[in-house]
Enzyme design. Structure first.
Site, PDB file in Angstrom:
ATOM      1  CB  CYS A 195      -0.943   0.086   1.197  1.00  0.00           C
ATOM      2  SG  CYS A 195      -1.968  -1.346   1.413  1.00  0.00           S
ATOM      3  NE  ARG A 246       4.924   1.657  -0.025  1.00  0.00           N
ATOM      4  CZ  ARG A 246       5.949   1.545   0.787  1.00  0.00           C
ATOM      5  NH1 ARG A 246       7.124   1.929   0.417  1.00  0.00           N
ATOM      6  NH2 ARG A 246       5.797   1.041   1.995  1.00  0.00           N
ATOM      7  CD1 TRP A 254      -0.280  -6.365  -2.956  1.00  0.00           C
ATOM      8  CD2 TRP A 254      -0.613  -6.981  -0.834  1.00  0.00           C
ATOM      9  NE1 TRP A 254       0.046  -7.693  -2.842  1.00  0.00           N
ATOM     10  CE2 TRP A 254      -0.150  -8.102  -1.563  1.00  0.00           C
ATOM     11  CE3 TRP A 254      -0.890  -7.144   0.531  1.00  0.00           C
ATOM     12  CZ2 TRP A 254       0.042  -9.355  -0.976  1.00  0.00           C
ATOM     13  CZ3 TRP A 254      -0.696  -8.395   1.108  1.00  0.00           C
ATOM     14  CH2 TRP A 254      -0.243  -9.474   0.352  1.00  0.00           C
ATOM     15  CG  ASN A 277       0.901   0.633   4.433  1.00  0.00           C
ATOM     16  OD1 ASN A 277       0.562  -0.538   4.350  1.00  0.00           O
ATOM     17  ND2 ASN A 277       2.073   1.078   4.022  1.00  0.00           N
ATOM     18  N   GLY A 278      -1.110  -1.129   6.770  1.00  0.00           N
ATOM     19  CA  GLY A 278      -0.822  -1.973   7.938  1.00  0.00           C
ATOM     20  C   GLY A 278      -2.011  -2.861   8.259  1.00  0.00           C
ATOM     21  CD  GLU A 283      17.204 -13.473  -6.999  1.00  0.00           C
ATOM     22  OE1 GLU A 283      16.605 -13.870  -5.998  1.00  0.00           O
ATOM     23  OE2 GLU A 283      16.885 -12.425  -7.598  1.00  0.00           O
ATOM     24  CE  LYS A 285      14.021 -11.880  -8.983  1.00  0.00           C
ATOM     25  NZ  LYS A 285      14.325 -11.167  -7.860  1.00  0.00           N
ATOM     26  CD  GLU A 339       9.851 -11.751  -7.987  1.00  0.00           C
ATOM     27  OE1 GLU A 339       9.125 -11.314  -7.096  1.00  0.00           O
ATOM     28  OE2 GLU A 339      11.078 -11.582  -7.998  1.00  0.00           O
ATOM     29  CG  HIS A 374      19.080 -36.823  -2.714  1.00  0.00           C
ATOM     30  ND1 HIS A 374      19.399 -38.029  -2.143  1.00  0.00           N
ATOM     31  CD2 HIS A 374      20.261 -36.222  -3.009  1.00  0.00           C
ATOM     32  CE1 HIS A 374      20.717 -38.138  -2.072  1.00  0.00           C
ATOM     33  NE2 HIS A 374      21.268 -37.062  -2.592  1.00  0.00           N
ATOM     34  CE  LYS A 387      11.330  -3.141  -5.130  1.00  0.00           C
ATOM     35  NZ  LYS A 387      12.028  -4.214  -5.845  1.00  0.00           N
TER      36      LYS A 387
HETATM   37  O1  M6R Z   1      12.679  -5.099   0.592  1.00  0.00           O
HETATM   38  P1  M6R Z   1      13.226  -6.451   0.913  1.00  0.00           P
HETATM   39  O2  M6R Z   1      14.580  -6.675   0.315  1.00  0.00           O
HETATM   40  O3  M6R Z   1      13.245  -6.727   2.385  1.00  0.00           O
HETATM   41  O4  M6R Z   1      12.233  -7.459   0.244  1.00  0.00           O
HETATM   42  C1  M6R Z   1      12.371  -8.833   0.421  1.00  0.00           C
HETATM   43  C2  M6R Z   1      11.482  -9.593  -0.519  1.00  0.00           C
HETATM   44  O5  M6R Z   1      10.151  -9.238  -0.322  1.00  0.00           O
HETATM   45  C3  M6R Z   1      11.848  -9.338  -1.987  1.00  0.00           C
HETATM   46  O6  M6R Z   1      13.171  -9.655  -2.237  1.00  0.00           O
HETATM   47  C4  M6R Z   1      10.938 -10.174  -2.901  1.00  0.00           C
HETATM   48  O7  M6R Z   1      11.202 -11.529  -2.747  1.00  0.00           O
HETATM   49  C5  M6R Z   1      11.101  -9.739  -4.351  1.00  0.00           C
HETATM   50  N1  M6R Z   1       9.816  -9.731  -4.991  1.00  0.00           N
HETATM   51  C6  M6R Z   1      12.017 -10.620  -5.127  1.00  0.00           C
HETATM   52  O8  M6R Z   1      12.197 -10.204  -6.419  1.00  0.00           O
END
Ligand code: M6R
Length: 606
Positions: free
Chosen positions: A2, A27, A75, A99-100, A482, A486, A489, A505, A601
């Site tokens: 948010c 956000r 969000w 927000n929260g 990673e 990527k 998502e 395994h 984000k």
């Molecule tokens: O702001 P942060 O680095 O703490 O965020 C952590 C994760 O939420 C963030 O890395 C998330 O996994 C991303 N969408 C990955 O691309």
């Protein structure tokens, strides 16, 4: 999660609110809305489901004229994505964005029998609670303070009332709020990027604080209404950093600008001639550096994977150091113990991630020194750690984290290089890492430019698959995790990262024609073993892509080879190719690359 904006001043509030929401859209982007107070002291609310563009359309037919207002991009946490659940919410004389999460909202709702609730949100309950306390001559500030004392949960709120025109009341607990101080105007934002171009002077509200904002500035109080002397700080960054700069998407811009941002991460922190690294931020004495024998690295998502890769480097560089990398959402609830000679590295791009922040607080309770590896200057984690370092990657707008990953790994590596000197680390190895760090930005630039088209073609070839396995060994293992994150998502292809030694395994059973496999194979002492997994997959008909810096013969459906003097840091370089690959797959599938579905984000709720 948010985004919140607010404005009071001489300009038309609607324009500033909508402009600010556009900047904060990353956000949260389920729905959005604004509320303003016009010159006759009448409040107007406009809300819409979807992105800010939908809100702008709605405002075209019913523009708002007031000079004070609040806005929100959502969000969803409580209640579905509907116009009724979108913010701002309204109860009696209270107009509010939030927000929260209000954890005890059901209990409060049951008490507020005089109110009819239109939405399913916790926010509307808080608005009603404030309204119920806003009577008998009590001021808006006092009503807000009184109400917030009853709240369990987290909030960043902005509130106004037609009874007190010209006043915005804001408060925070666990959700960022920044007050921008302009000339004859005051702006509110949950993220400093919404304030850029308006003012550089800002008050960062701390948890448990409330502020009364007018066009003349802001006064800050505790919830017990004790007046606080808050010093304005300078907002960093510039407008160009939050614009696409000619790229189709922020994500591509952020991938491609990594050479520049990494240069900023490294600036003044490495001395290639002396073969040394030094980070000023941790502010550790020689004795303190010598006394560290255990490092716990905490993060979520990409930040966690950055920590995992950094832990491999730490072990290589610092002979007597043990490391532990933990997922913040798990660690915060574990009965964990840490040796007294530990240091915690708290890794977060946004500096606002709720789980990471909670871990930081838990670790501090145990008397362990905490150091932040944070990107956003002035963020909550950066403010609460005992010391640490900004990674200086610049604003990362796209939801998928890319340049921050690179910067985080490098910042932690420099931390390891620095303390290695006090732990009998091999000076030659420290110097070799330093030399590679020096050339890494240029090598990233070359790698990205040389391989952009290749990765685009490859992406088109594999974009229709349903599943992907990413595999790597040793320092290529965190990269596999990673790479899979990527891809999943932003492309919505189901993707998993595995240590390639784990293939037999379990995961090898998955291989069929709906899968493709991405192997990161490093030209090092584990090369043959890394190729073992590849052979096993190929023997079962798997479709394989190999990313490598080896010149040796490798059999795979597609091979992307990098020719670079970089060796130790090769995983970082190869990861930039994975970023490009994921980007182009997502584009080919027609996805919303910068704002993938269901994500936001900055994950400021649990
Ligand atoms: O702001 P942060 O680095 O703490 O965020 C952590 C994760 O939420 C963030 O890395 C998330 O996994 C991303 N969408 C990955 O691309």
């Amino acid at each position: 999660m948010c985004g919140i904006v607010g404005y009071v001043g001489g300009k038309k509030a609607q324009d500033i609110l909508v402009g600010g929401l556009r900047r904060l859209e990353y956000r949260g982007y389920d729905s959005a809305g604004i509320a303003t107070l016009d010159d006759k002291n009448e409040a107007h609310i406009t809300r819409s489901v979807g992105k800010i563009a939908e809100l702008s359309k709605a405002l075209e037919s019913e523009p708002q004229t007031g000079h004070l207002g609040i806005g929100h991009t959502r969000w969803a946490t409580h209640g579905g994505v509907t116009e009724t659940n979108a913010h701002p919410h309204h109860a009696g004389n209270i107009y509010m964005v939030h927000n929260g999460i209000i954890e005890n909202y059901k209990e409060l709702k049951a008490e507020l029998k005089d109110y009819k609730f239109a939405s399913d949100t916790d926010t509307e309950v808080l608005a009603a609670l404030i309204d119920s306390n806003y009577k008998d001559g009590i001021s808006l500030k006092d009503a807000v303070a009184k109400s917030l004392k009853r709240i369990r949960g987290t909030y960043g709120i902005a509130v106004f009332s037609p009874k007190e025109p010209g006043t915005l009341v804001v408060a925070r607990l666990g959700s960022p709020l920044i007050i921008g101080l302009g000339q004859g105007e005051t702006l509110i934002a949950s993220d400093a990027s919404a304030l850029l171009g308006y003012t550089r002077e800002a008050i960062y509200l701390n948890d448990g604080e409330l502020a009364v904002c007018t066009d003349k500035g802001a006064e800050v109080f505790t919830l017990s209404l004790k007046h606080l002397d808050s010093k304005p700080e300078t907002i960093e960054g510039d407008l160009a950093q939050i614009q696409k700069g000619g790229y189709d998407h922020f994500l591509l811009k952020e991938i491609m600008e990594q050479a520049t941002t990494l240069h900023n991460t490294l600036s003044g922190r490495i001395d290639p001639k002396a073969g040394k690294m030094h980070l000023g931020g941790p502010n550790l004495t020689e004795k303190e550096m010598r006394d560290i024998h255990h490092v716990v690295i905490v993060g979520c998502g990409t930040a966690y994977y950055a920590g995992l890769l950094a832990s491999y480097y730490m072990e290589q560089l610092v002979p007597d150091l043990t490391t532990e990398v933990v997922i913040a959402s798990e660690y915060r609830y574990r009965s964990f113990h840490l040796p007294k000679d530990s240091v915690a590295l708290v890794v977060s791009q946004s500096g606002e991630t709720a789980d990471t922040l909670a871990c930081l607080r838990e670790i501090k309770k145990r008397g362990i020194k905490t150091l932040g590896i944070v990107n956003v200057v002035g963020s909550t984690i950066a403010r609460e750690v005992d010391g640490g370092t900004y990674v200086h990657a610049g604003p990362e707008i796209s939801v998928a984290s890319t340049k921050a990953f690179t910067a985080q790994v490098v910042a932690m590596l420099m931390f390891a290089g620095m303390i290695a000197e006090y732990h009998g680390g091999d000076p030659k190895l420290i110097a070799e890492f330093t030399r590679e760090l020096e050339i890494l930005p240029a090598e990233i630039e070359k790698t990205l430019n040389d391989n952009r088209e290749t990765m685009e073609k490859l992406a088109k070839k594999y974009s229709k698959f349903d599943h992907a396995l990413y595999l790597g060994r040793d320092t290529a293992f965190p990269i596999a995790l990673e790479g899979a994150l990527k891809l999943k998502e932003i492309s919505y292809i189901h993707a998993e990262g595995y240590a390639s030694g784990e293939l037999k395994h379990g995961p090898i059973a998955l291989i069929d024609d709906r899968f493709f496999e991405v192997f990161t194979i490093l030209d090092n002492w584990l090369f043959d073993k890394s190729c073992g997994g590849l052979h096993e997959v190929r023997a079962r008909g798997g479709k394989t892509i190999v990313l490598t810096n080896s010149k040796a013969d490798i059999e795979a459906d597609d091979i992307v080879r990098i020719d670079s003097p970089i060796k130790l840091l090769m995983p970082i370089l190869l990861n930039t190719l994975q970023q490009l690959f994921a980007y182009y797959v997502a584009v080919d599938r027609g996805n919303d690359v910068d704002q993938p579905r269901n994500l936001a984000k900055s994950v400021t709720v649990e």
